[in-house]
Design an enzyme around this catalytic site. Structure first.
Site, PDB file in Angstrom:
ATOM      1  N   ASN A 109      21.375   4.723 -52.238  1.00 12.41           N
ATOM      2  CA  ASN A 109      22.672   4.848 -52.916  1.00 12.41           C
ATOM      3  C   ASN A 109      23.461   6.090 -52.492  1.00 12.41           C
ATOM      4  OD1 ASN A 109      20.691   6.396 -54.277  1.00 12.41           O
ATOM      5  ND2 ASN A 109      21.901   6.407 -56.156  1.00 12.41           N
TER       6      ASN A 109
ATOM      7  N   GLU B  42      12.421  12.104 -58.797  1.00 14.39           N
ATOM      8  CA  GLU B  42      13.646  11.767 -59.526  1.00 14.39           C
ATOM      9  C   GLU B  42      13.696  10.256 -59.588  1.00 14.39           C
ATOM     10  OE1 GLU B  42      16.755  10.265 -60.423  1.00 14.39           O
ATOM     11  OE2 GLU B  42      17.699  11.047 -58.605  1.00 14.39           O
TER      12      GLU B  42
END
Length: 497
Positions: free
Chosen positions: A169, A267
């Site tokens: 992304n 993350e």
């Protein structure tokens, strides 16, 4: 359309591709073909078709990259002073600004994001290298007060070879926020970009070598997670792993790292609440909600994917928000619409599945809720900007990360209910609040479980602000000085005198 990217955009829109894209892995300071000779296709999400091929790496390529990184760790890089490392990073920042147009066009073409967003990413990437260029010679230990017969101090040493597993992304932004501090600390790096978006990581490696990085300090291996990513995180020659991705894959990375007691920063995404209280600046809050969920078509781990809205203003606020969202233009990222495509057919189908189940369950739809076909045509992967009201705190719309342009709305009564709603998921990455009452805003910031809190502006801050989550959003911090120390190991020294 005008600007330095014009010719590049015209080439892509005319030919469907871009000349001069990287070939092979980047290992030992040069591009090399994959040892197996296998290649993969990379797709333009705005058109839904392949525009280039790249090397499909495997464990043998990973072995070569780790060997190059370990050799470089003991070479000239080890002798280089922090200030000189900083100068290399500063030169890289300058080169990135000079070549921002090409990097941004490739990023937009490969990921699908709007060109303006990719251009913003490039500014942030250059700033990241600039920031850590200045931080390289500011990293120091402490003096320990042990009494007059002892000298005690600590030093921050590079952790060694750092593996970077990069998501699709934010391909360039994420690789930069890991590589820049790792290099500033004196580590060497092996990066594995997502198979959907390999090219800007390869371009960055070449640029850093041009900026003066010695051979083997930064290596990039492309390929799938199964064939290249898994061997990298399980490799005994890796001293640290930074992983950004899903909870399921992050769990598998933790298991692999445990075999060699390898350090981790994880993350793993979020389901972040954006609280809007009755006393907010409504125009600012509407703008903030739209940016928080529809930037990059909602494919952001820190997206404001849950609107937690005070009932006192719910009717007026939703009217304004729905009108704005229904007017958003959808199109190919390089044409700078209001909303670009999602990254892949698989992701499009995942988003549509979430929404279909919500509609079937009776959730109220304010906008969207369907696969989109832009007026400009094309066979890319687009989803309508969507707003759906949740049926309660246990609604899958509230609990599950959709990773698309889908906003879940939760109606609450006042600040206390808003806080309870904000904390009611297993994620804890970021949170935000719009309120003119600074006491309410700061109490929310104090009591919400999140790694980062925004007040009256979503995505506030920059490379200076540490970023990371709690609970299922992961652990460890990137960005800021905390991100630099992620790539260090602390040594204590005590001498009797």
């Amino acid at each position: 359309m005008s600007g330095p990217a014009d010719a590049l955009v015209a080439e892509v829109m005319t030919t469907g591709t871009l000349t001069g894209l990287p070939q092979g892995h980047y290992i030992g300071g040069r591009f090399v073909p994959g040892l197996s000779g296998n290649t993969m296709e990379s797709f333009d999400p705005g058109r839904g078709r392949a525009f280039a091929r790249f090397a499909a790496g495997d464990a043998a390529d990973v072995d070569a990259a780790v060997a190059a990184a370990r050799t470089a760790l003991c070479g000239p890089w080890r002798q280089m002073g922090p200030a000189e490392r900083g100068r290399i990073l500063a030169r890289a920042a300058s080169l990135l600004r000079e070549r921002a147009a090409r990097f941004a066009v490739v990023e937009s073409l490969d990921s699908g994001k709007r060109l303006t967003e990719a251009e913003g990413d490039l500014r942030g990437v250059a700033r990241a290298f600039e920031y850590y260029a200045g931080a390289a010679d500011k990293l120091h230990g402490d003096s320990l007060p042990l009494g007059r017969n002892y000298v005690g101090f600590t030093t921050e040493e590079p952790i060694g070879v750092a593996a970077q597993i990069i998501p699709w992304n934010y391909p360039l932004s994420t690789v930069a926020r890991g590589i820049a501090p790792a290099l500033a600390a004196g580590c060497t790096v092996v990066a594995k970009p997502a198979e959907q978006t390999p090219f800007t990581a390869l371009m960055l490696a070449e640029l850093l070598h041009e900026a003066g990085l010695p051979d083997g300090v930064l290596n990039v291996v492309t390929g799938t997670g199964a064939q290249a990513g898994a061997p990298l995180v399980a490799h005994p020659g890796i001293d640290h792993i930074t992983f950004t991705g899903s909870v399921a894959t992050g769990t598998a990375v933790m298991r692999a790292a445990a075999q060699h007691v390898t350090r981790l920063v994880l993350e793993l995404g979020g389901k972040s609440p954006l609280v809007v209280l009755a006393d907010c600046d409504m125009d600012a809050a509407v703008n903030g909600v739209i940016e928080a969920i529809y930037e990059n078509a909602g494919q952001i781990c820190s997206a404001g994917s849950r609107l937690v809205l005070d009932r006192a203003i719910a009717v007026a606020f939703m009217s304004r928000l729905t009108t704005r969202v229904k007017g958003l233009r959808i199109g190919h990222g390089l044409t700078n619409p209001d909303l670009g495509p999602v990254n892949s057919l698989r992701q499009l189908e995942t988003i549509d599945g979430h929404v279909r189940r919500a509609v079937a369950a009776g959730n109220r739809v304010y906008a969207g809720a369907a696969i989109a076909k832009p007026e400009a045509g094309g066979s890319g992967w687009f989803y309508e900007p969507t707003i759906i009201e949740a049926r309660g705190a246990d609604d899958p719309l509230v609990q599950e990360e959709i990773f698309g342009p889908v906003l879940a709305v939760q109606i609450v009564d006042g600040a206390d209910e808003a806080l309870a709603a904000a904390n009611a998921t297993s994620y804890a990455l970021v949170a935000g609040i719009y309120s003119k009452n600074i006491t309410d805003a700061l109490r929310f910031a104090r009591d919400v479980d999140a790694g980062q809190v925004f007040i009256n502006e979503w995505f506030a801050g920059g490379i200076e602000v540490p970023f990371g989550g709690n609970r299922k959003s992961g652990f460890g911090r990137e960005k800021g000085m905390a991100g630099l120390r992620s790539y260090c190991k602390l040594k204590s020294v005590v001498a009797r005198i």
